[in-house]
Scaffold this motif. Structure first.
Motif, PDB file in Angstrom:
ATOM      1  N   GLN A  88       1.060  -0.945   0.233  1.00  0.00           N
ATOM      2  CA  GLN A  88      -0.198  -0.129   0.090  1.00  0.00           C
ATOM      3  C   GLN A  88       0.641   1.389   0.028  1.00  0.00           C
TER       4      GLN A  88
ATOM      5  N   LEU B 145       2.031  -5.885   3.294  1.00  0.00           N
ATOM      6  CA  LEU B 145       0.912  -6.022   4.094  1.00  0.00           C
ATOM      7  C   LEU B 145       0.500  -7.950   3.540  1.00  0.00           C
ATOM      8  N   ALA B 146       0.464  -8.195   4.125  1.00  0.00           N
ATOM      9  CA  ALA B 146       0.353  -9.960   3.499  1.00  0.00           C
ATOM     10  C   ALA B 146      -1.135 -10.140   3.499  1.00  0.00           C
ATOM     11  N   ARG B 147      -1.533 -11.149   2.928  1.00  0.00           N
ATOM     12  CA  ARG B 147      -2.677 -11.927   2.410  1.00  0.00           C
ATOM     13  C   ARG B 147      -2.284 -13.244   1.915  1.00  0.00           C
TER      14      ARG B 147
ATOM     15  N   PRO C 115      -6.025  -9.989   5.597  1.00  0.00           N
ATOM     16  CA  PRO C 115      -4.972 -10.196   7.139  1.00  0.00           C
ATOM     17  C   PRO C 115      -5.977 -10.449   8.614  1.00  0.00           C
TER      18      PRO C 115
ATOM     19  N   ILE D 295      -4.028 -13.064  11.000  1.00  0.00           N
ATOM     20  CA  ILE D 295      -3.684 -12.302  11.797  1.00  0.00           C
ATOM     21  C   ILE D 295      -3.652 -12.850  13.529  1.00  0.00           C
TER      22      ILE D 295
ATOM     23  N   ASP E   3       5.968 -13.909   9.280  1.00  0.00           N
ATOM     24  CA  ASP E   3       6.184 -12.234   9.402  1.00  0.00           C
ATOM     25  C   ASP E   3       8.568 -12.629   9.168  1.00  0.00           C
TER      26      ASP E   3
ATOM     27  N   ASN F 170       5.995  -5.131   9.284  1.00  0.00           N
ATOM     28  CA  ASN F 170       5.225  -5.211  10.603  1.00  0.00           C
ATOM     29  C   ASN F 170       6.376  -6.406  11.114  1.00  0.00           C
ATOM     30  N   ILE F 171       6.230  -5.638  12.327  1.00  0.00           N
ATOM     31  CA  ILE F 171       6.149  -7.047  13.471  1.00  0.00           C
ATOM     32  C   ILE F 171       5.470  -6.905  14.354  1.00  0.00           C
ATOM     33  N   SER F 172       5.641  -8.306  15.191  1.00  0.00           N
ATOM     34  CA  SER F 172       4.231  -8.979  15.736  1.00  0.00           C
ATOM     35  C   SER F 172       4.436  -8.281  16.662  1.00  0.00           C
TER      36      SER F 172
ATOM     37  N   GLU G 238       7.670  -1.107  11.542  1.00  0.00           N
ATOM     38  CA  GLU G 238       6.703  -1.129  12.295  1.00  0.00           C
ATOM     39  C   GLU G 238       6.177  -1.660  13.152  1.00  0.00           C
TER      40      GLU G 238
ATOM     41  N   MET H  36      -5.692   5.170  12.083  1.00  0.00           N
ATOM     42  CA  MET H  36      -6.992   5.968  11.640  1.00  0.00           C
ATOM     43  C   MET H  36      -8.716   5.498  12.807  1.00  0.00           C
TER      44      MET H  36
ATOM     45  N   VAL I 217      -6.263   7.504   5.246  1.00  0.00           N
ATOM     46  CA  VAL I 217      -6.531   8.410   4.991  1.00  0.00           C
ATOM     47  C   VAL I 217      -7.626   8.283   3.390  1.00  0.00           C
TER      48      VAL I 217
ATOM     49  N   GLY J  61      -3.985   5.311   2.830  1.00  0.00           N
ATOM     50  CA  GLY J  61      -5.283   5.347   2.692  1.00  0.00           C
ATOM     51  C   GLY J  61      -5.369   4.614   1.986  1.00  0.00           C
ATOM     52  N   PHE J  62      -7.262   4.341   1.458  1.00  0.00           N
ATOM     53  CA  PHE J  62      -7.464   4.548   0.561  1.00  0.00           C
ATOM     54  C   PHE J  62      -7.741   5.446  -0.552  1.00  0.00           C
TER      55      PHE J  62
ATOM     56  N   PRO K 292      -4.477  -1.525  -0.729  1.00  0.00           N
ATOM     57  CA  PRO K 292      -2.776  -2.304  -0.495  1.00  0.00           C
ATOM     58  C   PRO K 292      -3.546  -3.371  -2.607  1.00  0.00           C
TER      59      PRO K 292
HETATM   60  P1  C2E Z   1      -1.811  -2.527  10.000  1.00  0.00           P
HETATM   61  O1  C2E Z   1      -0.755  -2.508  10.221  1.00  0.00           O
HETATM   62  O2  C2E Z   1      -2.453  -0.949  10.832  1.00  0.00           O
HETATM   63  O3  C2E Z   1      -2.446  -2.177   8.314  1.00  0.00           O
HETATM   64  C1  C2E Z   1      -3.246  -1.252   8.179  1.00  0.00           C
HETATM   65  C2  C2E Z   1      -4.301  -1.542   7.765  1.00  0.00           C
HETATM   66  O4  C2E Z   1      -4.894  -0.396   7.068  1.00  0.00           O
HETATM   67  C3  C2E Z   1      -4.487  -2.176   6.466  1.00  0.00           C
HETATM   68  O5  C2E Z   1      -5.075  -3.874   6.659  1.00  0.00           O
HETATM   69  C4  C2E Z   1      -4.694  -1.932   5.622  1.00  0.00           C
HETATM   70  O6  C2E Z   1      -6.056  -2.487   3.997  1.00  0.00           O
HETATM   71  C5  C2E Z   1      -5.986  -1.126   6.307  1.00  0.00           C
HETATM   72  N1  C2E Z   1      -6.090   0.686   5.721  1.00  0.00           N
HETATM   73  C6  C2E Z   1      -5.384   1.107   4.314  1.00  0.00           C
HETATM   74  N2  C2E Z   1      -6.101   1.869   4.495  1.00  0.00           N
HETATM   75  C7  C2E Z   1      -7.242   2.385   4.634  1.00  0.00           C
HETATM   76  C8  C2E Z   1      -8.201   3.131   4.693  1.00  0.00           C
HETATM   77  O7  C2E Z   1      -7.970   4.486   4.081  1.00  0.00           O
HETATM   78  N3  C2E Z   1      -9.028   2.484   4.833  1.00  0.00           N
HETATM   79  C9  C2E Z   1      -9.256   1.888   5.973  1.00  0.00           C
HETATM   80  N4  C2E Z   1     -10.850   1.282   6.694  1.00  0.00           N
HETATM   81  N5  C2E Z   1      -8.729   0.276   6.070  1.00  0.00           N
HETATM   82  C10 C2E Z   1      -7.354   1.215   5.523  1.00  0.00           C
HETATM   83  P2  C2E Z   1      -4.974  -5.125   6.377  1.00  0.00           P
HETATM   84  O8  C2E Z   1      -3.639  -5.312   4.943  1.00  0.00           O
HETATM   85  O9  C2E Z   1      -6.210  -5.980   6.143  1.00  0.00           O
HETATM   86  O10 C2E Z   1      -3.942  -5.596   7.546  1.00  0.00           O
HETATM   87  C11 C2E Z   1      -4.109  -5.462   9.191  1.00  0.00           C
HETATM   88  C12 C2E Z   1      -3.664  -5.905   9.884  1.00  0.00           C
HETATM   89  O11 C2E Z   1      -3.326  -6.884   9.859  1.00  0.00           O
HETATM   90  C13 C2E Z   1      -2.650  -5.016  10.002  1.00  0.00           C
HETATM   91  O12 C2E Z   1      -2.914  -3.195  10.523  1.00  0.00           O
HETATM   92  C14 C2E Z   1      -1.209  -5.470  10.862  1.00  0.00           C
HETATM   93  O13 C2E Z   1      -1.376  -5.136  11.484  1.00  0.00           O
HETATM   94  C15 C2E Z   1      -1.654  -7.768  10.865  1.00  0.00           C
HETATM   95  N6  C2E Z   1      -0.795  -7.415   9.583  1.00  0.00           N
HETATM   96  C16 C2E Z   1      -0.634  -7.383   8.133  1.00  0.00           C
HETATM   97  N7  C2E Z   1      -0.020  -7.896   7.457  1.00  0.00           N
HETATM   98  C17 C2E Z   1       1.351  -7.814   8.307  1.00  0.00           C
HETATM   99  C18 C2E Z   1       2.226  -9.373   7.927  1.00  0.00           C
HETATM  100  O14 C2E Z   1       2.440  -9.555   7.685  1.00  0.00           O
HETATM  101  N8  C2E Z   1       2.622  -9.467   9.393  1.00  0.00           N
HETATM  102  C19 C2E Z   1       2.341  -8.896  10.702  1.00  0.00           C
HETATM  103  N9  C2E Z   1       2.299  -9.219  11.888  1.00  0.00           N
HETATM  104  N10 C2E Z   1       0.598  -7.980  10.991  1.00  0.00           N
HETATM  105  C20 C2E Z   1       0.143  -7.978   9.428  1.00  0.00           C
END
Ligand code: C2E
Ligand code: CA
Ligand code: CA
Length: 438
Positions: free
Chosen positions: A183, A198-200, A211, A215, A228, A256-258, A288, A342, A377, A396-397, A402
């Motif tokens: 993203q 970001l992971a899918r 996620p 996650i 990770d 991202n770090i968990s 992060e 957010m 955003v 943001g979107f 992403p």
């Molecule tokens: P995060 O790190 O806070 O990542 C941002 C999340 O907000 C992403 O969701 C993204 O798609 C979403 N987002 C971005 N812009 C907007 C927006 O404008 N509006 C809204 N409503 N949402 C937006 P995503 O990709 O579903 O990831 C969710 C969470 O999952 C992430 O939050 C992160 O905590 C975790 N995550 C994702 N990939 C990984 C990874 O590889 N490792 C770890 N440990 N956590 C991950």
């Protein structure tokens, strides 16, 4: 047969007996638990732990008339068969309170929890009823001095879903079914300067899982570190591919770090190893760390951040403002970037209050020598509002959702093209608003 097995056998028989002899009555199978009882033992000593358990048993016996059957299942877990019409949570609340009062420490409060299964099928194995009450217990996510949850079928479905995720995880990782999405993140000139990895999870039928579906399950089951590691490697490899591409050599990636990674991985050594392996500058890889991580292990994080800084990485505090300790953590953790959660942008009906808060947080970050990025955003207004208040970067979107990492090129090109066109055709786009404000 040892004593505990004998006890549980008798307890099962007694419950079975009550249920068989009272087919016209409704019963609840209730399990109580003291959260983190091990911690109580560790912090206040076994003597105090035993005192609490003795108090609990005494109270249960004193109120025995309310329960058809009761027994101690594990150290701090009791099980009760109660007639539904006699159930009174106040009784449990008062027992919990009496035990809590034995811990004379303002900084520590005990959490007394109840998981309740309403017996709908008296023929069901008693141990399955106990499992259902336990699942209800496990579904409690809040940290209150007293909390209870009733079992319903959705809890079982969730449990089965978690099991499926856990059992399929290793082979999915091996078969490369985890995808890296990116993203974009933009600066105040509207230029894309970095992206968050970001992971899918791509299922065998091609469905893409986001996620939120895996996650937290991987975190709870202590598997997240494997994902990770895989994502960090993918991000580092992509940065090395971008090195010689004039359009992308300036971009950095955030990983991202968990909070759980810290227990399983020597994060600093691994990240340093990755930038060496792929021959990339560490400054291109932003790390992060989510705000809630810092609460449990402050010393370990201070050490990690110092090691990562020494190695040249940039540290971002993710989800800043989503927890309860946001301000205190700024005192101790020297991060480079503050990533505003957010939540700051959501429900901003009272714009004046929101603006005061956002403005003050950004001002504080600046005085602490940190840059600020806002996530989530979604609209031009939000971006302009943040920009006016001094935010440095945006994600943001509104800019882009992403996208799969191999589509990032296309997004970048389309974005840059739109930017150029907007300048002459639609000068009031976000990117222009942001640029105008510089
Ligand atoms: P995060 O790190 O806070 O990542 C941002 C999340 O907000 C992403 O969701 C993204 O798609 C979403 N987002 C971005 N812009 C907007 C927006 O404008 N509006 C809204 N409503 N949402 C937006 P995503 O990709 O579903 O990831 C969710 C969470 O999952 C992430 O939050 C992160 O905590 C975790 N995550 C994702 N990939 C990984 C990874 O590889 N490792 C770890 N440990 N956590 C991950
Ligand atoms: Ca993040
Ligand atoms: Ca975040």
């Amino acid at each position: 047969m040892d004593k505990s097995k004998l006890n549980s056998f008798m307890f099962v028989e007694r419950i079975r007996h009550v249920l068989c002899n009272n087919p016209d009555k409704r019963y609840l199978l209730v399990r109580s638990n003291i959260r983190d009882f091990k911690l109580v033992n560790q912090v206040f000593g076994f003597q105090k732990g035993n005192e609490i358990l003795r108090c609990m048993k005494k109270l249960i016996v004193e109120h025995g008339g309310f329960f058809e059957v009761f027994d101690q299942l594990h150290v701090d877990q009791f099980v009760f068969l109660i007639r539904k019409d006699k159930f009174d949570d106040e009784l449990f609340i008062s027992m919990g309170k009496a035990c809590s009062e034995l811990v004379d420490n303002a900084a520590f409060s005990m959490h007394f929890q109840l998981g309740i299964y309403e017996i709908t099928d008296p023929e069901m194995e008693v141990l399955s009823m106990c499992d259902r009450a336990k699942l209800a217990l496990k579904s409690i996510k809040i940290d209150e001095p007293f909390s209870m949850a009733w079992y319903d079928e959705s809890i079982m479905e969730e449990r089965l879903y978690s099991k499926k995720i856990i059992s399929e995880f290793d082979s999915a990782l091996k078969d490369e079914r985890f995808l890296m999405y990116l993203q974009p993140q933009a600066n105040t000139k509207g230029e894309i300067i970095s992206a968050e990895a970001l992971a899918r999870w791509m299922l065998e039928d091609g469905t893409i899982l986001s996620p939120s579906h895996f996650i937290s399950i991987l975190e709870d089951s202590e598997l997240i570190w494997k994902l990770d590691l895989y994502m960090w490697d993918k991000a580092a490899r992509l940065l090395s591919e971008w090195k010689d591409d004039p359009e992308k050599s300036n971009l950095s990636l955030s990983v991202n770090i968990s909070p759980k990674d810290l227990y399983y991985l020597d994060i600093a050594t691994i990240l340093v190893g990755l930038v060496q392996k792929y021959d990339i500058p560490p400054s291109k890889m932003n790390v992060e760390i989510t705000e809630c991580s810092f609460v449990d292990n402050p010393e370990l994080y201070i050490d990690l951040i110092s090691k990562l800084h020494k190695a040249g990485f940039s540290i971002e505090i993710d989800d800043f403002g989503s927890g309860y300790s946001s301000l205190t953590l700024l005192k101790n953790f020297h991060a480079d970037v503050l990533k505003l959660d957010m939540g700051f942008l959501q429900d901003t009906e009272d714009l004046i209050r929101s603006e005061i808060i956002i403005d003050s947080v950004i001002e504080m970050a600046k005085r602490l020598d940190m840059q600020v990025i806002s996530e989530g955003v979604e609209t031009q207004e939000q971006a302009a509002f943040l920009k006016i208040n001094g935010c440095d970067f945006f994600q943001g979107f509104y800019f882009s959702r992403p996208v799969p990492y191999d589509k990032f090129d296309t997004v970048l090109k389309a974005y840059n093209l739109e930017r150029t066109n907007n300048r002459s055709v639609r000068p009031k786009s976000l990117r222009d608003l942001v640029q105008e404000a510089v």
